[in-house]
Design a protein around this motif. Structure first.
Motif, short mmCIF file in Angstrom:
data_model
loop_
_atom_site.label_atom_id
_atom_site.label_comp_id
_atom_site.label_asym_id
_atom_site.label_seq_id
_atom_site.Cartn_x
_atom_site.Cartn_y
_atom_site.Cartn_z
N ASP A 422 2.18 -10.94 -1.02
CA ASP A 422 3.64 -10.85 -1.03
C ASP A 422 4.23 -10.48 0.32
OD1 ASP A 422 3.90 -11.60 -3.61
OD2 ASP A 422 5.26 -9.96 -4.15
N CYS A 423 3.42 -9.94 1.20
CA CYS A 423 3.93 -9.54 2.52
C CYS A 423 4.33 -10.80 3.29
CB CYS A 423 2.86 -8.77 3.29
SG CYS A 423 3.36 -8.39 4.97
N PRO A 424 5.57 -10.87 3.81
CA PRO A 424 6.00 -12.09 4.50
C PRO A 424 5.13 -12.41 5.72
CG PRO A 424 7.78 -10.44 4.44
CD PRO A 424 6.62 -9.85 3.72
N PRO A 428 -2.49 -7.00 7.20
CA PRO A 428 -3.79 -6.58 6.61
C PRO A 428 -3.70 -5.19 5.96
CG PRO A 428 -3.85 -6.37 9.01
CD PRO A 428 -2.51 -6.96 8.67
N ILE A 429 -3.11 -5.12 4.82
CA ILE A 429 -2.91 -3.84 4.13
C ILE A 429 -4.22 -3.36 3.49
CG2 ILE A 429 -1.61 -2.68 2.27
CD1 ILE A 429 0.59 -4.87 2.76
N MET A 430 -4.98 -4.30 2.94
CA MET A 430 -6.20 -3.89 2.23
C MET A 430 -7.18 -3.19 3.15
SD MET A 430 -7.04 -6.73 -0.64
CE MET A 430 -7.10 -8.17 0.37
N LYS A 450 4.53 -4.01 13.24
CA LYS A 450 4.56 -5.38 12.71
C LYS A 450 5.31 -5.46 11.39
CE LYS A 450 0.31 -6.69 15.05
NZ LYS A 450 1.02 -6.87 16.30
N CYS A 451 5.39 -4.34 10.69
CA CYS A 451 6.00 -4.32 9.35
C CYS A 451 7.52 -4.34 9.46
CB CYS A 451 5.52 -3.06 8.63
SG CYS A 451 6.50 -2.66 7.18
N ILE A 452 8.16 -5.27 8.77
CA ILE A 452 9.63 -5.35 8.84
C ILE A 452 10.28 -4.54 7.71
CG2 ILE A 452 9.75 -7.55 10.06
CD1 ILE A 452 10.24 -8.77 7.15
N ALA A 453 9.49 -3.75 7.04
CA ALA A 453 9.99 -2.81 6.02
C ALA A 453 10.82 -3.50 4.94
CB ALA A 453 10.80 -1.69 6.68
N CYS A 454 10.25 -4.57 4.41
CA CYS A 454 10.97 -5.27 3.34
C CYS A 454 10.71 -4.62 1.98
CB CYS A 454 10.55 -6.74 3.31
SG CYS A 454 8.83 -6.97 2.84
N GLY A 455 9.61 -3.91 1.88
CA GLY A 455 9.31 -3.22 0.62
C GLY A 455 8.66 -4.10 -0.44
N ARG A 456 8.32 -5.34 -0.09
CA ARG A 456 7.75 -6.23 -1.10
C ARG A 456 6.36 -5.78 -1.54
NH1 ARG A 456 9.50 -12.29 0.66
NH2 ARG A 456 7.43 -12.82 -0.07
N CYS A 457 5.59 -5.21 -0.62
CA CYS A 457 4.23 -4.77 -0.97
C CYS A 457 4.30 -3.68 -2.06
CB CYS A 457 3.49 -4.28 0.26
SG CYS A 457 4.40 -3.09 1.24
N ASP A 458 5.26 -2.77 -1.89
CA ASP A 458 5.43 -1.70 -2.90
C ASP A 458 5.69 -2.30 -4.28
OD1 ASP A 458 5.29 -0.04 -0.76
OD2 ASP A 458 7.15 1.04 -1.17
S1 SF4 Z 1 7.04 -3.57 3.76
FE1 SF4 Z 1 5.05 -4.26 3.03
S2 SF4 Z 1 5.39 -6.41 2.50
FE2 SF4 Z 1 7.08 -5.82 3.79
S3 SF4 Z 1 6.44 -6.35 5.88
FE3 SF4 Z 1 5.85 -4.21 5.53
S4 SF4 Z 1 3.76 -4.32 4.87
FE4 SF4 Z 1 4.60 -6.37 4.59
#
Ligand code: SF4
Ligand code: SF4
Ligand code: SF4
Length: 803
Positions: A422-424, A428-430, A450-458
């Motif tokens: 889901d991360c745009p 590499p979260i895992m 690198k994270c644009i703080a979209c919150g989709r991973c949550d």
């Molecule tokens: S908030 Fe999560 S899904 Fe969104 S860019 Fe950051 S790591 Fe990826």
């Protein structure tokens, strides 16, 4: 009251009657006539007035559609499957529907700027009156976009109202064409897209001219002050008031209150997005220090809220996360909305006393308030922040997990991959989770930039792991060091600067303008911006910044601890770095190109859009870069550049806009113009070879920028300089010479000096060109002639003897 048309009204023997003069429709045009200003053929153009010009551009730059989905669900006939270019029930085909989708985005963006413009203009007229003079610095051509499009040369705030009337009327007409059963041809949707983009730059210009004139913002000032930027600049031991959005109107009341009550040292006032930029421009034109700090871009919104640092959040409009209220509520941060475009379901407290509102919000009776009265807002926001700071401290609010919790949370991860999917940016979260089990949180830290703080991973995580919070907790040390400097938005490029630099730009000896604009949806973190700007500045390009890109550029320092804003001067000269300002200041970038045509080349501006666009297309080497383009506004800004023949490259996420405008360099007949001296046809180089395209990496982008600054009008020195950069950047970043370099060579003096002999050999050997080796001259081979007095134009009527 309805508008009064021009005419005479005679009123006799009136006593005690107050007469308010409102708008007088057509007055500005009438004035232009009286002043003998020659107005071109298209003042206030309707949708079809510049269609011929658009068709010329579109004949060279072909729309390429990349549908995100094959269906249309606009009306109750649908949804219709348009796959394989099938027609929908209304008869529309896939191409036309995709163009319609693009148009919708563009006019949404244009409406956002125009809505902003109308709002702030209305507010400033209320405060300063219709007769308040527009003052943007040492310029006679105050409003290049406005004048070229509408024919109006505005002098006062009141004059701008008529400009807004025009923009709004046109946007309504364009919006109407989105309706089912309207336009059916992709090419006419494309023309409408360009029309919407053009209107956007007028709306942006109105916004910025009005605020620069009234709010003491820098006026074409290369010495605009440096402003602190970064999450690390915020002193969280003080009460922190955070403002998010784009419209500085109400925020100025907050700043005035803080100033008048001597609270400046007692609290932190900081902003996110373009409001932040405009807050730091406020009242700085007389050398006053900026009264606020900048946290950063849209990508920092959720990070800032989740950090728990803000004591109060104020939002206005545009690019504000829809979940600000929900997220803030979790950390007991009251939210104040100040603009009808975002109200979050909050109660309108505009008529209540400041004391009552502060009482209700600080006792959590309500999570926030809508306050449209800016005097009330000015008092409530800072006083509430001061109060909340103590309350929240006593409550012991804990925002981010502890180190122990980080490890526990990492252990909860089942490595399902849902977050990465889901991360745009497929971050590499895992791997970070895996390392986190062993207390190694460095991989989370790596994700921070690198994270644009979209919150989709949550949202995606089946184990409800707060991934973003983990990234932020692991990056606390980095965040503390996030301290940069951005030069405050300086506004327009002044007429004297254009006089000085115009000739170099048109001849190509200043190799081009690189305008780095737009949002923060970068594919690979923020540092790319720094690398691109530094590379082009070292090569003497003029680099112009605005909006989120201007902020992120200030976040990096070189080995001497300097930001690029400190390293490079900021005049409109080769090798200078300019921040024009917030998103609405993008109008000054197109405005600069219009000014070169008007001031340097003496072209008529008023209502003469096509000629101006034609001039820019053929002579001004400029490329826009929206590396992190995310919003609809970025699409409209780009389309406005495109109608003036200015190409724009977007980062990889930009492909989601669904369409590009790309030329076919191999199709020779597409690369011909007229020579205005006699109307004969002349071949031109295939540059710019696109109007809108995507680049996948900065390695691809950098040579692309140099190449697409090449223009037919380059003199030999200019072409040599541009070719040198193109070849060098290609070698440096792609590891090889560009394949098409020889296509830009008209004669030997176009060749990079240091490599001239070597390149002549290649021309002879690989391309069969005839060389006079004694004189080191090209005898035959080039398809184009070098002729500095040629007058390239796409418009037949501008040729001698044609009109
Ligand atoms: S908030 Fe999560 S899904 Fe969104 S860019 Fe950051 S790591 Fe990826
Ligand atoms: S607008 Fe046309 S194509 Fe779209 S759903 Fe309706 S009928 Fe189908
Ligand atoms: S979605 Fe949650 S459980 Fe699945 S890999 Fe990502 S963090 Fe682990």
């Amino acid at each position: 009251m309805s508008d009064i048309p021009t005419g005479h009204i005679s009123i006799e023997e009136l006593e005690n009657v107050q007469i308010t003069i409102g708008k007088i429709v057509g007055a500005v045009e009438k004035k232009a006539k009286e002043e003998g200003v020659e107005v071109g053929p298209t003042p206030k153009p309707g949708i079809s007035a510049l269609r011929e010009w658009d068709y010329k551009l579109l004949a060279r730059y072909h729309p390429v559609y990349t549908p995100v989905c094959d269906q249309c669900c606009y009306c109750t006939f649908g949804k219709c499957d348009l796959g394989g270019n099938k027609e929908g029930a209304c008869g529309i085909n896939m191409e036309a529907h995709q163009a319609r989708e693009t148009l919708l985005r563009v006019i949404t963006g244009a409406a956002a700027h125009a809505g902003h413009g109308r709002h702030i203009l209305h507010h400033l007229i209320h405060l300063y009156g219709r007769d308040k003079l527009i003052d943007v610095g040492p310029s006679n051509l105050l409003a290049p976009n406005t004048q070229a499009v509408t024919g109006i040369n505005p002098e006062t705030l009141g004059d701008l109202e008529e400009v807004m009337d025009y923009v709004e009327e046109q946007l309504t007409q364009l919006l109407a064409t989105i309706h089912a059963g309207q336009e059916g041809a992709a090419i006419d949707f494309e023309s409408k897209i360009l029309h919407g983009g053009m209107l956007d730059h007028v709306g942006m210009e109105v916004s910025d001219l009005a605020q620069i004139s009234c709010l003491g913002m820098p006026k074409s000032d290369p010495e605009a002050p440096l402003v602190e930027i970064g999450m690390g600049c915020i002193d969280s031991s003080k009460p922190v008031l955070v403002v998010i959005g784009h419209n500085v109107a109400g925020v100025t009341n907050i700043m005035d209150y803080i100033h008048e009550h001597d609270l400046g040292d007692k609290m932190e006032l900081a902003g996110l997005c373009c409001t932040a930029i405009d807050m730091t421009r406020y009242q700085t034109d007389q050398g006053q220090k900026p009264q606020a700090k900048i946290i950063g871009t849209l990508a920092k919104e959720l990070k800032m809220i989740r950090s728990g640092v803000p004591d109060v959040i104020v939002v206005d409009e545009q690019c504000v996360r829809a979940d600000v209220l929900d997220e803030a509520k979790k950390l007991s941060i009251p939210v104040i909305t100040t603009n009808e475009k975002i109200m979050y379901g909050l109660r309108n407290r505009s008529k209540d006393s400041a004391a009552d509102i502060i009482e209700d919000l600080s006792t959590f009776k309500e999570p926030g308030a809508l306050i449209l009265d800016f005097d009330v807002l000015g008092e409530v926001a800072p006083e509430l922040a001061i109060k909340m700071s103590k309350i929240r401290e006593e409550m012991g609010i804990k925002a981010l997990p502890s180190e122990e919790e980080l490890q526990e949370l990492s252990a909860k991860c089942v490595q399902c991959g849902a977050c990465e999917m889901d991360c745009p940016d497929n971050l590499p979260i895992m791997a970070a989770m895996k390392a986190g089990v062993d207390k190694d949180f460095s991989k989370f830290e790596y994700l921070h930039d690198k994270c644009i703080a979209c919150g989709r991973c949550d949202q995606a995580c089946p184990k409800d792991i707060p991934i973003l919070n983990m990234i932020e907790k692991s990056s606390q040390k980095l965040i503390r060091e996030e301290k940069g400097l951005m030069r405050a938005g300086r506004g327009q490029i002044s007429d004297p600067e254009i006089r000085e630099e115009g000739v170099n730009l048109v001849m190509g000896t200043t190799p081009g303008i690189i305008a780095m604009v737009g949002c923060s949806n970068y594919p690979n973190g923020t540092k790319d911006l720094y690398l691109v700007a530094d590379e082009m500045l070292k090569r003497n390009y003029i680099v112009v910044m605005s909006g989120c890109s201007a902020m992120d550029l200030g976040m990096y320092k070189n080995e001497d601890g300097q930001t690029l804003y400190e390293k490079y001067p900021s005049k409109f000269l080769a090798g200078n770095l300019i921040n024009v300002g917030s998103c609405v200041s993008n109008s000054h970038i197109t405005g600069t190109a219009i000014k070169v045509a008007a001031i340097f080349a003496q072209r008529k501006v008023s209502g003469n859009y096509e000629e101006i666009a034609d001039y820019i297309t053929n002579r001004i080497g400029a490329v826009g870069v929206a590396w992190g383009a995310y919003s609809q506004k970025a699409a409209s800004i780009a389309s406005g550049c495109n109608r003036l023949g200015i190409p724009v490259v977007v980062g990889p996420h930009g492909s989601k806009y669904r369409r590009a405008l790309i030329g076919k360099p191999y199709q020779e007949e597409d690369w011909k113009v007229y020579d205005a001296r006699d109307g004969s046809e002349m071949p031109i180089p295939a540059s710019p070879e696109f109007l809108l395209t995507t680049a996948e990496s900065i390695e691809e982008l950098l040579p692309m920028l140099a190449k697409n600054c090449i223009r037919p009008s380059d003199n030999n020195m200019g072409r040599m300089i541009k070719l040198t950069h193109y070849m060098e950047l290609s070698q440096k970043y792609l590891g090889h010479m560009p394949e098409d370099w020889y296509k830009f060579v008209r004669m030997e003096t176009d060749l990079p000096l240091a490599k001239r002999e070597e390149l002549l050999k290649i021309l002879e050997k690989d391309h069969g060109w005839e060389i006079d080796w004694k004189r080191k001259k090209i005898l035959s081979g080039p398809t184009m002639k070098s002729d500095v007095s040629a007058q390239p134009t796409n418009v037949k009527r501008l040729c001698k003897g044609e009109c």
